[in-house]
Design a protein around this motif. Sequence first.
Motif, PDB file in Angstrom:
ATOM      1  N   THR A   1      27.154  46.928  79.820  1.00  0.00           N
ATOM      2  CA  THR A   1      27.535  45.520  79.783  1.00  0.00           C
ATOM      3  C   THR A   1      27.171  44.848  81.105  1.00  0.00           C
ATOM      4  O   THR A   1      26.963  45.515  82.122  1.00  0.00           O
ATOM      5  CB  THR A   1      29.045  45.369  79.539  1.00  0.00           C
ATOM      6  OG1 THR A   1      29.744  46.009  80.615  1.00  0.00           O
ATOM      7  CG2 THR A   1      29.463  45.983  78.205  1.00  0.00           C
ATOM      8  N   THR A   2      27.135  43.527  81.087  1.00  0.00           N
ATOM      9  CA  THR A   2      26.762  42.767  82.285  1.00  0.00           C
ATOM     10  C   THR A   2      27.668  43.099  83.465  1.00  0.00           C
ATOM     11  O   THR A   2      27.179  43.314  84.584  1.00  0.00           O
ATOM     12  CB  THR A   2      26.810  41.252  81.988  1.00  0.00           C
ATOM     13  OG1 THR A   2      25.914  40.975  80.897  1.00  0.00           O
ATOM     14  CG2 THR A   2      26.389  40.439  83.205  1.00  0.00           C
ATOM     15  N   ASP A   3      28.975  43.127  83.230  1.00  0.00           N
ATOM     16  CA  ASP A   3      29.919  43.402  84.330  1.00  0.00           C
ATOM     17  C   ASP A   3      29.619  44.734  85.003  1.00  0.00           C
ATOM     18  O   ASP A   3      29.615  44.841  86.237  1.00  0.00           O
ATOM     19  CB  ASP A   3      31.366  43.399  83.821  1.00  0.00           C
ATOM     20  CG  ASP A   3      31.859  41.987  83.548  1.00  0.00           C
ATOM     21  OD1 ASP A   3      31.191  41.021  83.976  1.00  0.00           O
ATOM     22  OD2 ASP A   3      32.914  41.840  82.898  1.00  0.00           O
ATOM     23  N   ASN A   4      29.357  45.761  84.195  1.00  0.00           N
ATOM     24  CA  ASN A   4      29.060  47.082  84.757  1.00  0.00           C
ATOM     25  C   ASN A   4      27.715  47.100  85.477  1.00  0.00           C
ATOM     26  O   ASN A   4      27.579  47.730  86.531  1.00  0.00           O
ATOM     27  CB  ASN A   4      29.105  48.152  83.661  1.00  0.00           C
ATOM     28  CG  ASN A   4      30.519  48.432  83.195  1.00  0.00           C
ATOM     29  OD1 ASN A   4      31.490  48.171  83.913  1.00  0.00           O
ATOM     30  ND2 ASN A   4      30.655  48.943  81.989  1.00  0.00           N
TER      31      ASN A   4
ATOM     32  N   LYS B   1      28.059  45.617  88.950  1.00  0.00           N
ATOM     33  CA  LYS B   1      28.687  46.564  89.886  1.00  0.00           C
ATOM     34  C   LYS B   1      27.678  47.609  90.348  1.00  0.00           C
ATOM     35  O   LYS B   1      27.634  47.969  91.531  1.00  0.00           O
ATOM     36  CB  LYS B   1      29.879  47.252  89.218  1.00  0.00           C
ATOM     37  CG  LYS B   1      31.080  46.340  88.998  1.00  0.00           C
ATOM     38  CD  LYS B   1      32.154  47.043  88.193  1.00  0.00           C
ATOM     39  CE  LYS B   1      33.245  46.071  87.780  1.00  0.00           C
ATOM     40  NZ  LYS B   1      34.157  46.631  86.776  1.00  0.00           N
TER      41      LYS B   1
ATOM     42  N   ALA C   1      28.384  36.706  89.506  1.00  0.00           N
ATOM     43  CA  ALA C   1      28.566  37.592  90.665  1.00  0.00           C
ATOM     44  C   ALA C   1      27.938  37.005  91.922  1.00  0.00           C
ATOM     45  O   ALA C   1      26.922  36.307  91.880  1.00  0.00           O
ATOM     46  CB  ALA C   1      27.955  38.958  90.371  1.00  0.00           C
TER      47      ALA C   1
ATOM     48  N   ALA D   1      32.854  41.348  75.341  1.00  0.00           N
ATOM     49  CA  ALA D   1      32.214  41.919  76.539  1.00  0.00           C
ATOM     50  C   ALA D   1      30.722  41.606  76.594  1.00  0.00           C
ATOM     51  O   ALA D   1      30.076  41.811  77.622  1.00  0.00           O
ATOM     52  CB  ALA D   1      32.423  43.432  76.566  1.00  0.00           C
TER      53      ALA D   1
ATOM     54  N   CYS E   1      27.521  39.101  76.597  1.00  0.00           N
ATOM     55  CA  CYS E   1      27.220  37.707  76.955  1.00  0.00           C
ATOM     56  C   CYS E   1      26.571  36.952  75.809  1.00  0.00           C
ATOM     57  O   CYS E   1      26.629  35.722  75.774  1.00  0.00           O
ATOM     58  CB  CYS E   1      26.363  37.645  78.216  1.00  0.00           C
ATOM     59  SG  CYS E   1      24.814  38.534  78.093  1.00  0.00           S
TER      60      CYS E   1
END
Length: 199
Positions: free
Chosen positions: A36-39, A42, A60, A105, A107
Amino acid sequence: VRVAAIPTIAPYFLPERLRAFQQQFPDAQVVVQEDTTDNLLKQVAHGEVDVAIAALPITAKYVDVEPLFEEELLLVTSPDHPLARKKTVTAADIEDLPFVLLGEAHCLADNVITFCRQKSFHPITVERTSQLAMVQELVTLGHGVSLVPAMARERDASRSRSYRSLAGQKPTRTIVMITNPYRYHTRLVKRFQEHLRRK
């Protein structure tokens, strides 16, 4: 080269580019992962990934976000759906229809909902799934309609779905390359980045 991409991009966009890159650099080792984008953000921030490919919006900080291209989202219906035969399909035609969407989750779900809100309606979501292929299959079964990336349409050999471009302002998403400007990038990584810029 460590590459990561979101699931709605990786299987459609990456294979041809990886093939061409490895023909040009046969000794290069390219490691690919989906997340996913969030991961991905990071992993880019921590230096675990050299290049990530995702879609806007990206919130971010401390990463470089470079637009690669804009992609249309196409309406997908079952082949016997009334809209499959309609000469012109507009946003107004879909505002009361049930939608099959990806989970929150992803986008792509945000892209779809944002477009619908711009058209002054909220999609009636009947089902959510974690795989774009499952969205397509549920649409085939008549569970609802959806908006899917044009790159997914290009890879879909099935005749059990109908794809339409909406008239007027079209729903789109912007595909971006994400890198960490504070990390050292090898010449090979920079070549890979150049390779992704070629549409």
